[in-house]
Design an enzyme around this catalytic site. Structure first.
Site, PDB file in Angstrom:
ATOM      1  N   SER A 150       5.887   7.849  -8.365  1.00 22.27           N
ATOM      2  CA  SER A 150       4.858   8.773  -7.916  1.00 22.27           C
ATOM      3  C   SER A 150       4.738   9.958  -8.885  1.00 22.27           C
ATOM      4  O   SER A 150       4.431   9.755 -10.055  1.00 22.27           O
ATOM      5  CB  SER A 150       5.159   9.212  -6.476  1.00 22.27           C
ATOM      6  OG  SER A 150       4.057   9.841  -5.885  1.00 22.27           O
ATOM      7  N   ASP A 226      -0.090   1.043  -0.169  1.00 21.49           N
ATOM      8  CA  ASP A 226       0.248   2.443  -0.436  1.00 21.49           C
ATOM      9  C   ASP A 226      -0.903   3.331   0.023  1.00 21.49           C
ATOM     10  O   ASP A 226      -2.042   3.197  -0.444  1.00 21.49           O
ATOM     11  CB  ASP A 226       0.476   2.606  -1.947  1.00 21.49           C
ATOM     12  CG  ASP A 226       1.072   3.946  -2.325  1.00 21.49           C
ATOM     13  OD1 ASP A 226       0.680   4.967  -1.733  1.00 21.49           O
ATOM     14  OD2 ASP A 226       1.916   3.976  -3.238  1.00 21.49           O
ATOM     15  N   HIS A 259       4.521   3.096  -0.270  1.00 21.63           N
ATOM     16  CA  HIS A 259       4.943   4.095  -1.252  1.00 21.63           C
ATOM     17  C   HIS A 259       6.427   4.450  -1.130  1.00 21.63           C
ATOM     18  O   HIS A 259       6.906   5.362  -1.785  1.00 21.63           O
ATOM     19  CB  HIS A 259       4.091   5.363  -1.060  1.00 21.63           C
ATOM     20  CG  HIS A 259       4.046   6.287  -2.233  1.00 21.63           C
ATOM     21  ND1 HIS A 259       3.422   5.954  -3.425  1.00 21.63           N
ATOM     22  CD2 HIS A 259       4.524   7.551  -2.409  1.00 21.63           C
ATOM     23  CE1 HIS A 259       3.513   6.973  -4.269  1.00 21.63           C
ATOM     24  NE2 HIS A 259       4.190   7.942  -3.688  1.00 21.63           N
TER      25      HIS A 259
END
Length: 281
Positions: A150, A226, A259
């Site tokens: 991320s 995600d 995620h």
């Protein structure tokens, strides 16, 4: 440079450490985790860095990714820094939001006060911490790879692109590929760097590629479940930038994955395999 061992645990024949040291870049004490595989008892070993995402510390990857087993197999040291400076007097988001300030350093060297005093995570990762590791631990800094998740995927990509001779491999899990073009970045970049859009480009992987920066190849895994995929991550922008620049990109879109660290732990072995091959292991 003196480092303090905060904790030590045996894992897969090696040692998982959490360490602390006084950072001249951030003006604070900084913590980092490092896994030393069994091979480190014989001599210096290659290093793979993992940069974590928003709200995380050095602990998330260390305790959730399940990377130590694979690192022990290959004889790789794993280094997981914190995601921002912390401590008394370190400024935070004025509203206490999760996406700026503490736990959200975005791997930049801030130029806007009051953040410029402490938020120097780019120089900390690129310059200071490698020197600390090289002086204190049995690591071979001529063989380094970098990966992240991320916000940390953004950090890994941009740091590798700015330092292609240092990092022999780069990969990412669900990275923010273009902060200039997503809400997280559109808050962080002006917040840390002001209105200098040329400076923003130094911290945007797609912009760096467009400006001529290159790496040998890139591995990215992206979960299709995600929740940040369309609004924040936008892997298609990296796909287009790499295609235009001729950079080989392995972009794996993983059906059903989100995620979380469940996603990371599923594919961490693939990523360490990728790094091991490029580190000559």
């Amino acid at each position: 440079m003196t480092i303090e061992t905060v904790s030590s645990a045996r894992a897969f024949g090696g040692t998982q450490l959490v360490c602390k040291h006084a950072s001249s870049e951030t003006g604070t004490d900084m913590r980092f985790a490092v896994y030393l595989p069994p091979a480190a008892e014989v001599g210096p070993v290659p290093v793979v860095w993992f940069l974590a995402g928003l709200t995380c510390t050095e602990e998330n990857f260390t305790t959730k990714a399940g990377a130590q087993r694979v690192a022990a197999k290959y004889g790789i040291a794993l280094v997981a820094p914190d995601t921002s400076p912390r401590g008394e007097g370190v400024p935070d988001d004025p509203d206490g939001a999760y996406d700026f300030g503490l736990g959200a350093g975005f791997y930049v060297d801030a130029t806007v006060e009051p953040f410029a005093r402490n938020y120097r995570m780019a120089s900390y990762i690129e310059s200071e911490l490698p020197k600390v590791l090289g002086e204190a631990l049995p690591v071979d800094l001529s063989r380094q790879g970098i990966m992240g998740h991320s916000m940390g995927g953004h950090g890994a990509l941009t740091i590798a692109l700015r330092n292609p001779d240092r990092f022999k491999a780069v990969s990412a899990f669900a990275p923010i590929v273009s902060p200039i073009n997503c809400p997280w970045g559109q808050k962080a970049l002006p917040g840390y760097l002001g209105d200098d859009r040329d400076l923003w480009r130094r911290y945007d992987a797609c912009a760096l590629i467009a400006d001529g920066h290159r790496v040998g190849d890139i591995l990215v895994d992206q979960g299709l479940a995600d929740g940040f995929l369309e609004s924040q991550l936008k892997p298609e922008l990296l796909e287009a930038a790499c295609e235009t620049a001729g950079i080989p990109l392995t972009l794996r879109r993983q059906e059903g994955y989100d995620h979380s660290y469940y996603f990371i732990s599923t594919f961490i072995e693939d990523h360490l395999d990728w790094h091991a091959r490029r580190l000559g292991l």
